[in-house]
Design an enzyme around this catalytic site. Structure first.
Site, PDB file in Angstrom:
ATOM      1  N   VAL A 109       0.872  -1.176   0.000  1.00 47.64           N
ATOM      2  CA  VAL A 109       0.000   0.000   0.000  1.00 47.64           C
ATOM      3  C   VAL A 109       0.904   1.219   0.000  1.00 47.64           C
ATOM      4  O   VAL A 109       2.012   1.196   0.534  1.00 47.64           O
ATOM      5  CB  VAL A 109      -0.950   0.027   1.221  1.00 47.64           C
ATOM      6  CG1 VAL A 109      -1.959  -1.095   1.137  1.00 47.64           C
ATOM      7  CG2 VAL A 109      -0.180  -0.042   2.532  1.00 47.64           C
ATOM      8  N   SER A 110       0.421   2.311  -0.596  1.00 49.95           N
ATOM      9  CA  SER A 110       1.302   3.457  -0.801  1.00 49.95           C
ATOM     10  C   SER A 110       1.024   4.622   0.131  1.00 49.95           C
ATOM     11  O   SER A 110       1.947   5.296   0.573  1.00 49.95           O
ATOM     12  CB  SER A 110       1.196   3.945  -2.255  1.00 49.95           C
ATOM     13  OG  SER A 110      -0.147   4.244  -2.580  1.00 49.95           O
ATOM     14  N   SER A 111      -0.219   4.921   0.447  1.00 45.47           N
ATOM     15  CA  SER A 111      -0.528   6.134   1.205  1.00 45.47           C
ATOM     16  C   SER A 111      -0.400   5.907   2.698  1.00 45.47           C
ATOM     17  O   SER A 111      -0.510   4.782   3.197  1.00 45.47           O
ATOM     18  CB  SER A 111      -1.950   6.606   0.886  1.00 45.47           C
ATOM     19  OG  SER A 111      -2.906   5.692   1.400  1.00 45.47           O
ATOM     20  N   GLN A 118      -3.677   4.499   4.185  1.00 47.08           N
ATOM     21  CA  GLN A 118      -3.817   3.046   4.045  1.00 47.08           C
ATOM     22  C   GLN A 118      -2.952   2.312   5.047  1.00 47.08           C
ATOM     23  O   GLN A 118      -3.341   1.286   5.605  1.00 47.08           O
ATOM     24  CB  GLN A 118      -3.444   2.631   2.623  1.00 47.08           C
ATOM     25  CG  GLN A 118      -4.437   3.078   1.567  1.00 47.08           C
ATOM     26  CD  GLN A 118      -3.924   2.774   0.169  1.00 47.08           C
ATOM     27  OE1 GLN A 118      -2.754   2.974  -0.139  1.00 47.08           O
ATOM     28  NE2 GLN A 118      -4.810   2.283  -0.678  1.00 47.08           N
ATOM     29  N   GLY A 148       3.222   1.974   2.999  1.00 45.55           N
ATOM     30  CA  GLY A 148       3.588   3.372   2.821  1.00 45.55           C
ATOM     31  C   GLY A 148       4.687   3.598   1.807  1.00 45.55           C
ATOM     32  O   GLY A 148       5.416   4.580   1.891  1.00 45.55           O
TER      33      GLY A 148
END
Length: 558
Positions: A10-12, A15, A49
């Site tokens: 997941v990137s954000s 999230q 992240g």
């Protein structure tokens, strides 16, 4: 049983906070169970992240290392955009895994190896890359447009002296002056421009008043005051676009590296050219003339600061504290007839830390310590046989217990297994246990695995042959080091620094001893030294009473 590894991302930050990566991992576990795959717990790799627009991700790095060992049959990923957001990166990873006989399978995507399925995966990768680029470009242009229109909401928060008012249906976001804080800001600039106060003095003054910082701390740092003096918002013009995010790993200081810390994301902010900044009008606390005077003094400090005219020191950037891990910096004191330089631990300064100093290590006389270290290095250069013995020992170690040698044995076993699998497949077809279609579908993967293992073996054999040729480079080692030792006697400080950085990794200063960690270990330690060689870097402890009795510290009880 087919061996499998799992990768989720997941990137954000949202999230990551909501732990949405758990749903990906659960779906991948269930998919592996349906395929009856062997999924070890340590083969589950997660990146929380981390952007899919870069390949520098901790979990992905560990997965690639595992696959390179030819130990995984299939890598399971939820969707192509979870593997990477760029089509080129997806193709690179899939091809890299395929070279060692590992296939990639997506839960939400094509699961076959037909040309049509591969084409669909490529389309999904291109769409994911396009979507990422489109979102980023829309976001950038939208914020830039609002900044040019004078919208404050693109700035997010507000600096000390202001209160950020969020936008409402009736009006946009604004900066509101906080009178109590604005008075402190005006006094801060007045003291700096009119009274000639230093940044350190302003920091002590702000801490003494008990005024909390913007983040609520009671103790002010000099970097915060320095940033306030450079902030044009106080003169009525806030700036948008001063920095931009690039996909590079942020730097870590020595203490963070010793503690094994890592950066949460492989991105960092870099400053943009001034002509690309976008000005946004906000309420002013000080006049433009006062801000320009402060900026001129900050610029003068760069030119006329004492640190720009200091005499270079031998251990500059090499000395560190063995107790707290912080580096040593050089400071000075003046007696009645001369100036004395010392190396001082950053952790022993009271003003740097809210609770006072964190290290009790004492300063060290710079001239005495420089002499001890340099005498030690020149003594090492006087006996080139020590270095030759070390090179011979390393080469012998490389031939017997080097990881490349062990890897060569493992690859030979894997290649034998691949050959056996091909032979069994052909025998099964001859005995009519499998059809020709099954043979054609399975044989290319086995052939690719066999060819890849052979290429890895050839590369390792070339590497080991290069190490044999390394002996030729050391033929004239004694003559080279003899010349280096001769030049070291008359070298200036800059030349001594270059020599020292070739032979010394760092110098650790402790309460009872000074540790010189060499890049080339010693084999014949004297009575006052000892060494260990854990990772080809010897730790050589040079006692303070070695040779002449140097008074390195204040006090004689060390």
């Amino acid at each position: 049983m087919t061996s499998a590894a799992v990768y989720a991302r997941v990137s954000s930050a949202g999230q990551k906070k909501d732990r949405t990566i758990g749903s990906q991992t659960a779906a991948l576990r269930a998919h592996a169970a349906r395929l009856h795959c062997d999924l070890p717990e340590e083969w589950i790799f997660e990146d929380e992240g981390h952007s899919g627009a870069t390949l520098v991700r901790p979990g992905l790095e560990r997965l690639r290392d595992l696959v390179a060992q030819a130990a995984v049959d299939v890598v399971l990923c939820y969707a192509p955009d979870r593997l990477a957001r760029k089509f080129a990166y997806q193709a690179l990873l899939i091809e890299e895994f395929a070279r060692v006989g590992t296939r990639v399978e997506f839960v939400k995507g094509p699961r076959g190896d037909s040309p049509e399925d591969q084409l669909l995966i490529q389309f999904q990768g291109m769409f994911a890359e396009y979507e990422k680029a489109q979102l980023m470009e829309r976001y950038r242009r939208g914020k830039a447009y609002r900044a040019r229109a004078g919208s404050v909401n693109v700035l997010g928060g507000a600096p000390f002296g202001y209160r950020y008012r969020r936008k409402t249906p009736e009006c946009g976001a604004t900066y509101e002056i906080v009178e109590s804080e604005a008075a402190i800001v005006a006094e801060l600039f007045r003291r700096y421009t009119d009274d000639g106060a230093s940044i350190a003095g302003l920091t002590r003054w702000l801490t003494a008043t008990g005024t909390p910082t913007r983040t609520g701390k009671r103790r002010w740092d000099r970097s915060v005051v320095w940033g306030m003096l450079r902030n044009p918002a106080y003169a009525g013009t806030a700036v948008f676009g001063k920095t931009k995010i690039v996909h590079e790993s942020a730097g870590l200081n020595r203490r963070a590296r010793l503690e094994g810390r890592t950066t949460p994301r492989a991105v960092k902010a870099v400053e943009q050219p001034r002509q690309e900044w976008i000005a946004i009008p906000v309420p002013a606390i000080i006049s433009r003339v006062t801000f320009e005077r402060a900026a001129q003094r900050l610029e003068d400090n760069k030119k006329f600061a004492a640190r720009n005219s200091k005499v270079p020191s031998l251990l500059q950037g090499l000395a560190a504290c063995a107790v707290c891990g912080y580096g040593y910096y050089r400071t000075s004191t003046r007696t009645t007839n001369k100036k004395i330089y010392y190396y001082r631990c950053l952790g022993s300064d009271d003003y740097r830390y809210e609770g006072g100093r964190i290290c009790a290590n004492k300063p060290v006389r710079a001239d005495y310590l420089d002499a001890v270290v340099w005498d030690h290095i020149t003594g090492l250069l006087a006996d080139p046989s020590l270095i030759r013995a070390e090179i011979d020992q390393r080469l012998e170690h490389a031939r017997t217990s080097d990881p490349a040698t062990r890897e060569q044995g493992r690859l030979r076993l894997a290649l034998a297994g691949a050959d056996t699998a091909i032979t069994r497949m052909i025998e099964a077809y001859q005995e009519q246990l499998i059809t020709i279609d099954e043979l054609r579908s399975r044989m290319p993967g086995l052939r690719a695995r066999q060819a890849n293992l052979r290429s890895q073996l050839d590369a390792l054999q070339t590497q080991l042959a290069d190490r044999e040729a390394y002996l030729k480079l050391a033929d004239d080692l004694e003559g080279f080091l003899a010349q280096l030792h001769h030049n070291a006697v008359t070298a200036d400080v800059e030349e001594q620094q270059r020599v020292l950085r070739l032979l010394v990794k760092d110098v650790l200063i402790g309460p009872e001893k000074i540790t010189i960690r060499h890049r080339i270990p010693l084999r014949e330690p004297g009575p006052a030294t000892r060494h260990r060689d854990p990772h080809t870097d010897t730790e050589s402890d040079t006692a303070g009473d070695r040779g002449p009795s140097y008074l390195l510290r204040w006090g004689r009880d060390w």
